[in-house]
Design a protein around this motif. Structure first.
Motif, PDB file in Angstrom:
ATOM      1  N   LEU A  80       6.318  -3.564  21.767  1.00  0.00           N
ATOM      2  CA  LEU A  80       6.383  -3.701  23.223  1.00  0.00           C
ATOM      3  C   LEU A  80       5.181  -4.422  23.804  1.00  0.00           C
ATOM      4  CD1 LEU A  80       7.777  -0.164  24.049  1.00  0.00           C
ATOM      5  CD2 LEU A  80       8.972  -2.348  24.423  1.00  0.00           C
ATOM      6  N   THR A  81       4.082  -4.429  23.076  1.00  0.00           N
ATOM      7  CA  THR A  81       2.848  -4.993  23.632  1.00  0.00           C
ATOM      8  C   THR A  81       2.334  -6.221  22.900  1.00  0.00           C
ATOM      9  OG1 THR A  81       1.499  -3.478  22.298  1.00  0.00           O
ATOM     10  CG2 THR A  81       2.119  -2.742  24.525  1.00  0.00           C
ATOM     11  N   GLU A  82       2.987  -6.600  21.808  1.00  0.00           N
ATOM     12  CA  GLU A  82       2.588  -7.773  21.043  1.00  0.00           C
ATOM     13  C   GLU A  82       3.822  -8.606  20.732  1.00  0.00           C
ATOM     14  OE1 GLU A  82       0.288  -6.646  17.568  1.00  0.00           O
ATOM     15  OE2 GLU A  82      -0.668  -5.012  18.667  1.00  0.00           O
ATOM     16  N   ASP A  83       3.615  -9.839  20.335  1.00  0.00           N
ATOM     17  CA  ASP A  83       4.716 -10.742  20.006  1.00  0.00           C
ATOM     18  C   ASP A  83       5.064 -10.614  18.524  1.00  0.00           C
ATOM     19  OD1 ASP A  83       6.638 -12.740  20.209  1.00  0.00           O
ATOM     20  OD2 ASP A  83       5.172 -14.352  19.914  1.00  0.00           O
ATOM     21  N   THR A  84       6.153  -9.919  18.232  1.00  0.00           N
ATOM     22  CA  THR A  84       6.638  -9.680  16.863  1.00  0.00           C
ATOM     23  C   THR A  84       5.488  -9.331  15.917  1.00  0.00           C
ATOM     24  OG1 THR A  84       8.375 -11.297  17.335  1.00  0.00           O
ATOM     25  CG2 THR A  84       8.230 -10.498  15.078  1.00  0.00           C
ATOM     26  N   PRO A  85       4.845  -8.184  16.165  1.00  0.00           N
ATOM     27  CA  PRO A  85       3.717  -7.805  15.320  1.00  0.00           C
ATOM     28  C   PRO A  85       4.153  -7.476  13.893  1.00  0.00           C
ATOM     29  CG  PRO A  85       4.380  -5.972  16.685  1.00  0.00           C
ATOM     30  CD  PRO A  85       5.177  -7.168  17.151  1.00  0.00           C
ATOM     31  N   THR A  86       3.243  -7.670  12.988  1.00  0.00           N
ATOM     32  CA  THR A  86       3.432  -7.210  11.619  1.00  0.00           C
ATOM     33  C   THR A  86       2.939  -5.770  11.583  1.00  0.00           C
ATOM     34  OG1 THR A  86       3.115  -9.415  10.703  1.00  0.00           O
ATOM     35  CG2 THR A  86       2.770  -7.549   9.202  1.00  0.00           C
ATOM     36  N   ILE A  87       3.832  -4.853  11.232  1.00  0.00           N
ATOM     37  CA  ILE A  87       3.462  -3.442  11.228  1.00  0.00           C
ATOM     38  C   ILE A  87       2.756  -3.089   9.931  1.00  0.00           C
ATOM     39  CG2 ILE A  87       5.217  -2.749  12.880  1.00  0.00           C
ATOM     40  CD1 ILE A  87       5.842  -1.758   9.382  1.00  0.00           C
ATOM     41  N   ARG A  88       2.118  -1.965   9.932  1.00  0.00           N
ATOM     42  CA  ARG A  88       1.392  -1.464   8.763  1.00  0.00           C
ATOM     43  C   ARG A  88       2.291  -0.483   8.022  1.00  0.00           C
ATOM     44  NH1 ARG A  88      -0.973   0.502   4.943  1.00  0.00           N
ATOM     45  NH2 ARG A  88      -3.176   0.949   4.711  1.00  0.00           N
ATOM     46  N   PRO A  89       2.774  -0.860   6.836  1.00  0.00           N
ATOM     47  CA  PRO A  89       3.556   0.095   6.052  1.00  0.00           C
ATOM     48  C   PRO A  89       2.670   1.227   5.530  1.00  0.00           C
ATOM     49  CG  PRO A  89       3.774  -2.142   5.188  1.00  0.00           C
ATOM     50  CD  PRO A  89       2.664  -2.154   6.188  1.00  0.00           C
ATOM     51  N   TYR A  90       3.299   2.290   5.087  1.00  0.00           N
ATOM     52  CA  TYR A  90       2.555   3.375   4.461  1.00  0.00           C
ATOM     53  C   TYR A  90       3.396   3.930   3.316  1.00  0.00           C
ATOM     54  CZ  TYR A  90       5.523   6.844   6.818  1.00  0.00           C
ATOM     55  OH  TYR A  90       6.578   7.603   7.238  1.00  0.00           O
TER      56      TYR A  90
END
Length: 174
Positions: A80-90
């Motif tokens: 919602l706050t960034e342009d297609t962010p790369t998320i951090r997997p866990y």
């Protein structure tokens, strides 16, 4: 029944309608109470039973839901706050082996689910169609996921894990 997927895998094709989103938001809202009901009256010994051979203990399932849903809400906020962010997997399987997942009373994660889901539902109900079209990139799967689809995944995820617990209770008559 496949004990790994007691309600089947998540499947949704095509567009996600407003009505579908509303249903999934309701599922998210109801999860904390469903999880609490699923473990109600279970002894510590029963909570230490695996939901299937080779599966997590019931207490690990509850703690996993708290871990996973916290991560999901963060992914929503990133998208919602960034342009297609790369998320951090866990590594969820490694998290499930940590002492807080193996030994801590499930009440703590039930409380997390309650508070987290109240806040998450509030956010979900405020989102626009354009917000739900936002997405994030998952580097492990190399997939880009829209928030409306992710909403469905997590509505399913909660029901999936509650069914792990309730299906074991049904099989054992507890």
């Amino acid at each position: 029944m496949d004990e790994r997927f007691p309600i089947g895998p998540f499947v949704h094709t095509g567009e996600v309608t407003l009505a579908q989103r509303e249903k999934w938001i309701q599922d998210i809202a109801e999860l904390p109470e469903r999880a609490r009901e699923a473990v109600k009256g279970l002894s510590e010994e029963q909570l230490s039973l695996p939901y299937r051979e080779g599966g997590w203990m019931l207490k690990q399932v509850i703690h996993h839901m708290a871990d996973s849903h916290m991560n999901s809400m963060i992914r929503f906020k990133l998208a919602l706050t960034e342009d297609t962010p790369t998320i951090r997997p866990y590594y969820e399987e490694r998290w499930a082996e940590l002492s807080d997942s193996r030994d801590l009373d499930v009440e703590f994660s039930l409380q997390i689910l309650d508070a987290l889901h109240r806040r998450w539902v509030f956010l979900l109900n405020a989102l626009t169609d354009a917000d739900y079209a936002k997405q994030f990139y998952h580097p492990s799967s190399e997939e880009t996921t829209r928030l409306d689809y992710n909403l469905g995944m997590y509505a399913w995820h909660g029901k999936h894990h509650v069914a792990h617990i309730t299906s074991l209770r049904d099989r054992l008559g507890i």
